[in-house]
Design a protein around this motif. Sequence first.
Motif, PDB file in Angstrom:
ATOM      1  N   ILE A  10       1.118  -1.060  -0.051  1.00 17.99           N
ATOM      2  CA  ILE A  10      -0.094   0.059  -0.076  1.00 17.99           C
ATOM      3  C   ILE A  10       0.906   1.273   0.025  1.00 17.99           C
ATOM      4  CG2 ILE A  10      -1.535   1.201   1.454  1.00 17.99           C
ATOM      5  CD1 ILE A  10      -2.393  -1.627   2.356  1.00 17.99           C
ATOM      6  N   LYS A  11       0.696   2.067  -0.995  1.00 15.77           N
ATOM      7  CA  LYS A  11       1.626   3.338  -1.220  1.00 15.77           C
ATOM      8  C   LYS A  11       1.174   4.418   0.135  1.00 15.77           C
ATOM      9  CE  LYS A  11       2.808   3.067  -5.772  1.00 15.77           C
ATOM     10  NZ  LYS A  11       2.901   3.485  -7.168  1.00 15.77           N
ATOM     11  N   THR A  12       2.170   4.607   0.686  1.00 19.43           N
ATOM     12  CA  THR A  12       2.115   5.375   1.929  1.00 19.43           C
ATOM     13  C   THR A  12       2.912   6.682   1.871  1.00 19.43           C
ATOM     14  OG1 THR A  12       1.648   3.450   3.130  1.00 19.43           O
ATOM     15  CG2 THR A  12       2.411   5.253   4.440  1.00 19.43           C
ATOM     16  N   ASN A  40       6.339   6.189  -0.048  1.00 18.24           N
ATOM     17  CA  ASN A  40       6.609   6.332  -1.413  1.00 18.24           C
ATOM     18  C   ASN A  40       6.731   8.112  -1.537  1.00 18.24           C
ATOM     19  OD1 ASN A  40       4.724   3.914  -1.799  1.00 18.24           O
ATOM     20  ND2 ASN A  40       5.947   4.264  -3.710  1.00 18.24           N
ATOM     21  N   LEU A  41       6.328   8.504  -0.199  1.00 24.11           N
ATOM     22  CA  LEU A  41       6.279   9.964  -0.201  1.00 24.11           C
ATOM     23  C   LEU A  41       6.714  10.545   1.060  1.00 24.11           C
ATOM     24  CD1 LEU A  41       5.748  12.236  -2.039  1.00 24.11           C
ATOM     25  CD2 LEU A  41       3.481  12.577  -0.889  1.00 24.11           C
ATOM     26  N   ILE A  42       7.675  11.537   1.319  1.00 27.31           N
ATOM     27  CA  ILE A  42       7.862  12.178   2.539  1.00 27.31           C
ATOM     28  C   ILE A  42       7.237  13.462   2.533  1.00 27.31           C
ATOM     29  CG2 ILE A  42       9.391  12.759   4.299  1.00 27.31           C
ATOM     30  CD1 ILE A  42      11.415  10.765   3.046  1.00 27.31           C
ATOM     31  N   PHE A  43       6.071  13.847   3.520  1.00 26.95           N
ATOM     32  CA  PHE A  43       5.880  15.148   3.257  1.00 26.95           C
ATOM     33  C   PHE A  43       6.169  16.193   4.834  1.00 26.95           C
ATOM     34  CE2 PHE A  43       2.695  18.344   4.917  1.00 26.95           C
ATOM     35  CZ  PHE A  43       2.971  19.519   4.141  1.00 26.95           C
ATOM     36  N   SER A  44       6.755  17.227   4.655  1.00 32.19           N
ATOM     37  CA  SER A  44       7.233  18.091   5.867  1.00 32.19           C
ATOM     38  C   SER A  44       6.647  19.342   5.644  1.00 32.19           C
ATOM     39  CB  SER A  44       8.654  18.058   5.953  1.00 32.19           C
ATOM     40  OG  SER A  44       8.970  18.965   7.007  1.00 32.19           O
ATOM     41  N   GLY A  51      14.444  14.877   9.535  1.00 28.72           N
ATOM     42  CA  GLY A  51      14.077  13.652   8.667  1.00 28.72           C
ATOM     43  C   GLY A  51      14.070  13.569   7.154  1.00 28.72           C
ATOM     44  N   LEU A  52      14.062  14.920   6.707  1.00 27.95           N
ATOM     45  CA  LEU A  52      14.019  15.013   4.973  1.00 27.95           C
ATOM     46  C   LEU A  52      15.198  14.492   4.542  1.00 27.95           C
ATOM     47  CD1 LEU A  52      12.505  18.694   4.877  1.00 27.95           C
ATOM     48  CD2 LEU A  52      11.501  16.705   4.106  1.00 27.95           C
ATOM     49  N   LYS A  53      16.415  14.382   5.284  1.00 29.70           N
ATOM     50  CA  LYS A  53      17.575  13.705   4.775  1.00 29.70           C
ATOM     51  C   LYS A  53      17.252  12.209   4.234  1.00 29.70           C
ATOM     52  CE  LYS A  53      19.396  12.168   9.208  1.00 29.70           C
ATOM     53  NZ  LYS A  53      19.892  12.733  10.424  1.00 29.70           N
ATOM     54  N   PHE A  58      17.295   7.399   1.078  1.00 27.99           N
ATOM     55  CA  PHE A  58      16.490   6.037   0.602  1.00 27.99           C
ATOM     56  C   PHE A  58      15.820   6.566  -0.607  1.00 27.99           C
ATOM     57  CE2 PHE A  58      16.703   5.549   5.183  1.00 27.99           C
ATOM     58  CZ  PHE A  58      17.071   4.245   5.313  1.00 27.99           C
ATOM     59  N   ASN A  59      16.123   7.494  -1.441  1.00 33.59           N
ATOM     60  CA  ASN A  59      15.565   7.716  -2.687  1.00 33.59           C
ATOM     61  C   ASN A  59      14.023   7.688  -2.774  1.00 33.59           C
ATOM     62  OD1 ASN A  59      15.827   8.533  -5.277  1.00 33.59           O
ATOM     63  ND2 ASN A  59      15.868   6.320  -6.040  1.00 33.59           N
ATOM     64  N   ILE A  60      13.346   8.702  -1.714  1.00 35.97           N
ATOM     65  CA  ILE A  60      12.061   8.686  -1.754  1.00 35.97           C
ATOM     66  C   ILE A  60      11.441  10.064  -1.912  1.00 35.97           C
ATOM     67  CG2 ILE A  60      10.033   8.506  -0.068  1.00 35.97           C
ATOM     68  CD1 ILE A  60      11.745   6.083   1.247  1.00 35.97           C
ATOM     69  N   LYS A  61      10.523  10.579  -2.560  1.00 32.99           N
ATOM     70  CA  LYS A  61      10.052  11.773  -3.021  1.00 32.99           C
ATOM     71  C   LYS A  61       9.876  12.450  -1.942  1.00 32.99           C
ATOM     72  CE  LYS A  61       7.719  11.403  -7.292  1.00 32.99           C
ATOM     73  NZ  LYS A  61       6.436  11.397  -8.112  1.00 32.99           N
ATOM     74  N   LYS A  62      10.225  13.702  -1.969  1.00 39.31           N
ATOM     75  CA  LYS A  62       9.599  14.667  -0.564  1.00 39.31           C
ATOM     76  C   LYS A  62       9.035  15.618  -1.111  1.00 39.31           C
ATOM     77  CE  LYS A  62      14.042  17.370  -0.414  1.00 39.31           C
ATOM     78  NZ  LYS A  62      15.272  17.074  -0.240  1.00 39.31           N
ATOM     79  N   TYR A  63       8.101  16.205  -0.229  1.00 39.15           N
ATOM     80  CA  TYR A  63       7.537  17.611  -0.585  1.00 39.15           C
ATOM     81  C   TYR A  63       7.516  18.198   0.802  1.00 39.15           C
ATOM     82  CZ  TYR A  63       3.442  20.651  -2.068  1.00 39.15           C
ATOM     83  OH  TYR A  63       2.859  21.538  -2.280  1.00 39.15           O
TER      84      TYR A  63
END
Length: 192
Positions: A10-12, A40-44, A51-53, A58-63
């Motif tokens: 499940i995409k989280t 699949n996505l990190i939002f801050s 934690g954005l590092k 881990f090569n995960i998209k951030k926004y």
Amino acid sequence: MVKLTGLKKIKTAVFISGTGSNLKNLIKFSKIKNSPISVNLIFSNTTKAEGLKFSNQFNIKKYISSFKGSKIAEEKILNLLKKNNIKFICLAGFMKVLSKSFIKKFSGKIVNIHPSLLPKYKGLDTHIKAIQNKDRVAGCTVHFVTAKLDSGKIILQKEVKISKKDNPTSLAKKVLKQEHKLYPASIKKIFS
Ligand code: GRF
């Protein structure tokens, strides 16, 4: 709740505001073969979140969006979640309150980790309160997110003993260690 069928995870999205130790822990958990989720996505809500590092690591998209609870900012986040096919949200040290309409759109699909044995000590400074009140036991809770702060259905809780020597910092450390076990266990429980 969406049940896990077949091999598809499940995409989280994980929402953070700070250090991101729970985020890192969830990413590691998501990589285990029988984990129900993939991160699949990190939002801050802030560029200052350490934690954005983990996005690069881990090569995960951030926004990042300062958010401020505005409808337009939330719409943008919702669009992004939709575009990335995100079906589940884990709040992990996320310091903003999501609007009722946002929560409604992800009803039953947002969970949060809170560093107390809810319903005790909703909100901030849980460890200071526990020490000040001379509690013998503290702990952490994973719960579904509803419009009412720290009040949704509890998924799992873990108790942590408070020793006489503990201060808010040492207690936070002990509780955090348990949080790292409780969050994955709660996600497994939801999707089992
Ligand atoms: C955790 O104690 C969590 O329960 C609380 O904020 C802290 C975040 O820690 N909501 P981290 O950013 O996951 O390291």
